[in-house]
Write an enzyme that holds these catalytic residues in place. Structure first.
Site, PDB file in Angstrom:
ATOM      1  N   HIS A 132      23.929 -55.113  82.544  1.00  0.00           N
ATOM      2  CA  HIS A 132      24.502 -56.206  82.883  1.00  0.00           C
ATOM      3  C   HIS A 132      26.054 -56.507  83.143  1.00  0.00           C
ATOM      4  O   HIS A 132      26.368 -55.250  84.470  1.00  0.00           O
ATOM      5  CB  HIS A 132      24.275 -57.233  81.405  1.00  0.00           C
ATOM      6  CG  HIS A 132      23.148 -56.588  80.952  1.00  0.00           C
ATOM      7  ND1 HIS A 132      22.307 -57.380  81.143  1.00  0.00           N
ATOM      8  CD2 HIS A 132      22.955 -55.674  79.627  1.00  0.00           C
ATOM      9  CE1 HIS A 132      20.972 -56.374  79.703  1.00  0.00           C
ATOM     10  NE2 HIS A 132      21.944 -55.358  79.361  1.00  0.00           N
ATOM     11  N   GLU A 139      27.798 -57.922  75.497  1.00  0.00           N
ATOM     12  CA  GLU A 139      26.872 -56.452  75.775  1.00  0.00           C
ATOM     13  C   GLU A 139      28.389 -56.196  77.242  1.00  0.00           C
ATOM     14  O   GLU A 139      28.395 -55.198  77.605  1.00  0.00           O
ATOM     15  CB  GLU A 139      26.065 -56.719  76.526  1.00  0.00           C
ATOM     16  CG  GLU A 139      24.991 -55.787  76.633  1.00  0.00           C
ATOM     17  CD  GLU A 139      23.727 -55.379  76.457  1.00  0.00           C
ATOM     18  OE1 GLU A 139      23.032 -56.435  76.876  1.00  0.00           O
ATOM     19  OE2 GLU A 139      22.416 -54.361  76.578  1.00  0.00           O
ATOM     20  N   GLU A 158      21.531 -47.111  73.954  1.00  0.00           N
ATOM     21  CA  GLU A 158      21.647 -48.176  73.307  1.00  0.00           C
ATOM     22  C   GLU A 158      22.327 -48.531  72.820  1.00  0.00           C
ATOM     23  O   GLU A 158      22.056 -47.603  70.905  1.00  0.00           O
ATOM     24  CB  GLU A 158      20.683 -48.943  72.867  1.00  0.00           C
ATOM     25  CG  GLU A 158      18.959 -49.819  73.203  1.00  0.00           C
ATOM     26  CD  GLU A 158      19.181 -51.263  74.370  1.00  0.00           C
ATOM     27  OE1 GLU A 158      20.602 -51.432  74.084  1.00  0.00           O
ATOM     28  OE2 GLU A 158      18.587 -51.568  75.117  1.00  0.00           O
ATOM     29  N   HIS A 163      23.814 -49.512  78.153  1.00  0.00           N
ATOM     30  CA  HIS A 163      23.218 -51.001  76.826  1.00  0.00           C
ATOM     31  C   HIS A 163      23.485 -50.754  75.040  1.00  0.00           C
ATOM     32  O   HIS A 163      24.192 -50.187  75.003  1.00  0.00           O
ATOM     33  CB  HIS A 163      21.690 -50.853  77.320  1.00  0.00           C
ATOM     34  CG  HIS A 163      21.451 -51.596  78.477  1.00  0.00           C
ATOM     35  ND1 HIS A 163      21.068 -52.951  79.129  1.00  0.00           N
ATOM     36  CD2 HIS A 163      21.766 -50.319  79.689  1.00  0.00           C
ATOM     37  CE1 HIS A 163      20.767 -52.356  80.211  1.00  0.00           C
ATOM     38  NE2 HIS A 163      21.144 -50.845  79.971  1.00  0.00           N
TER      39      HIS A 163
END
Ligand code: ZN
Length: 295
Positions: free
Chosen positions: A122, A136, A258, A189
């Site tokens: 992102h 995030e 993640e 992430h």
């Protein structure tokens, strides 16, 4: 005599009327009393639960699993709306398999350095998973910068897809990795939605080296401590035969981590305390995988 009877009858009907009024009044008071109590408890439950949510689960604007998948794939024009399944695109699969062959892909720079691409998920107007308190995109950049710091000390050339809070499409991320002839690609992430813990993703049909990279990254991070080990997985959350864009389109061994659920209080405690350790874990896993396959 007759007059007396009428007066008595009048006064008894008046008394009856008064009694009826009193009864109605009493009922109104009782109903109001209990209604106030019900309202009181409802308010306590409402404010109590939102307090608990905001302090312990931080899920005031938690995101559904579906929107999470979209975030992996980027926003607006970068949205990968048609993830190619391997079944429906055998030529792409063959090409990717060939490209992912470590013997073909493993290249070292002229000065002999291993080149690693670290992708902070992102950025810019794409916040990724977010709550009122955190984004995030900020967390992923923190880890990416730490991985760079760590691996640079080990004489590894680290390419960051982004080193500041800027928007990058998924295509641009892949392009950076390819252009710099990176030997490994790790995308960072954080998760969101229902659930908790840490997980690692690889390509749905990974090469041995990509699988080892994913496993090594995963095991190393778990060693430092996570709230829950969700395992190493192939494909995507919804379909094991489709892939996340950056894993599908990069040509070097790759994986996507993640690092806990951003809307989970405990996961955030782990992240804030250990994100430097996680970065080191990722760095060591890359070096271990390289040694395993190329030395
Ligand atoms: Zn993400």
């Amino acid at each position: 005599m007759e007059k007396q009877k009428i007066t008595r009858a009048n006064s008894s009907s008046l008394r009856a009327k008064r009694r009826r009024k009193k009864r109605i009044l009493r009922r109104i008071v009782i109903v109001t009393y209990y209604s106030l109590w019900v309202l009181f408890f409802a308010l306590i439950i409402y404010f109590g639960s939102s307090f608990i949510r905001s302090h312990f689960f931080d899920s005031s604007d938690s995101i559904s699993a579906e929107s999470k998948i979209i975030m992996y794939k980027g926003n607006n024009n970068t949205l990968d709306t048609s993830p190619t399944t391997h079944k429906s695109d055998s030529s792409t699969k063959a090409k990717l398999e060939e490209n992912k062959d470590p013997a073909l892909k493993q290249k070292i720079t002229d000065d002999g350095k291993l080149i690693v691409c670290i992708d902070a998920g992102h950025g810019g107007n794409d916040k990724g998973c977010n709550t009122k308190k955190r984004n995030e995109k900020t967390d992923t950049l923190k880890v990416a910068l730490e991985v760079k710091k760590y691996l640079s000390q080990k004489d590894v050339k680290v390419i960051l897809t982004r080193s500041s809070d800027k928007y990058l499409s998924l295509e641009e991320r892949v392009k950076i990795a390819k252009k710099n002839k990176c030997d490994y690609f790790v995308s960072i992430h954080r998760n969101c939605g229902a659930g908790s813990g840490f997980e690692t993703w690889h390509y749905s049909t990974p090469t041995k080296e990509a699988e080892s990279l994913s496993q090594n990254v995963h095991n190393n991070i778990v060693k430092y401590g996570v709230s829950k080990d969700r395992g190493v997985k192939g494909g995507t959350q919804e379909d094991p035969t489709t892939d996340y864009y950056v894993l599908r389109n990069t040509t070097m061994p790759s994986c996507l981590v993640e690092l806990g659920f951003l809307n989970q209080y405990r996961d955030n405690l782990y992240f804030d305390e250990k994100y430097k350790d996680y970065a080191q874990a990722i760095g060591d896993a890359i070096l271990d995988t390289y040694k395993q396959y190329h030395k």
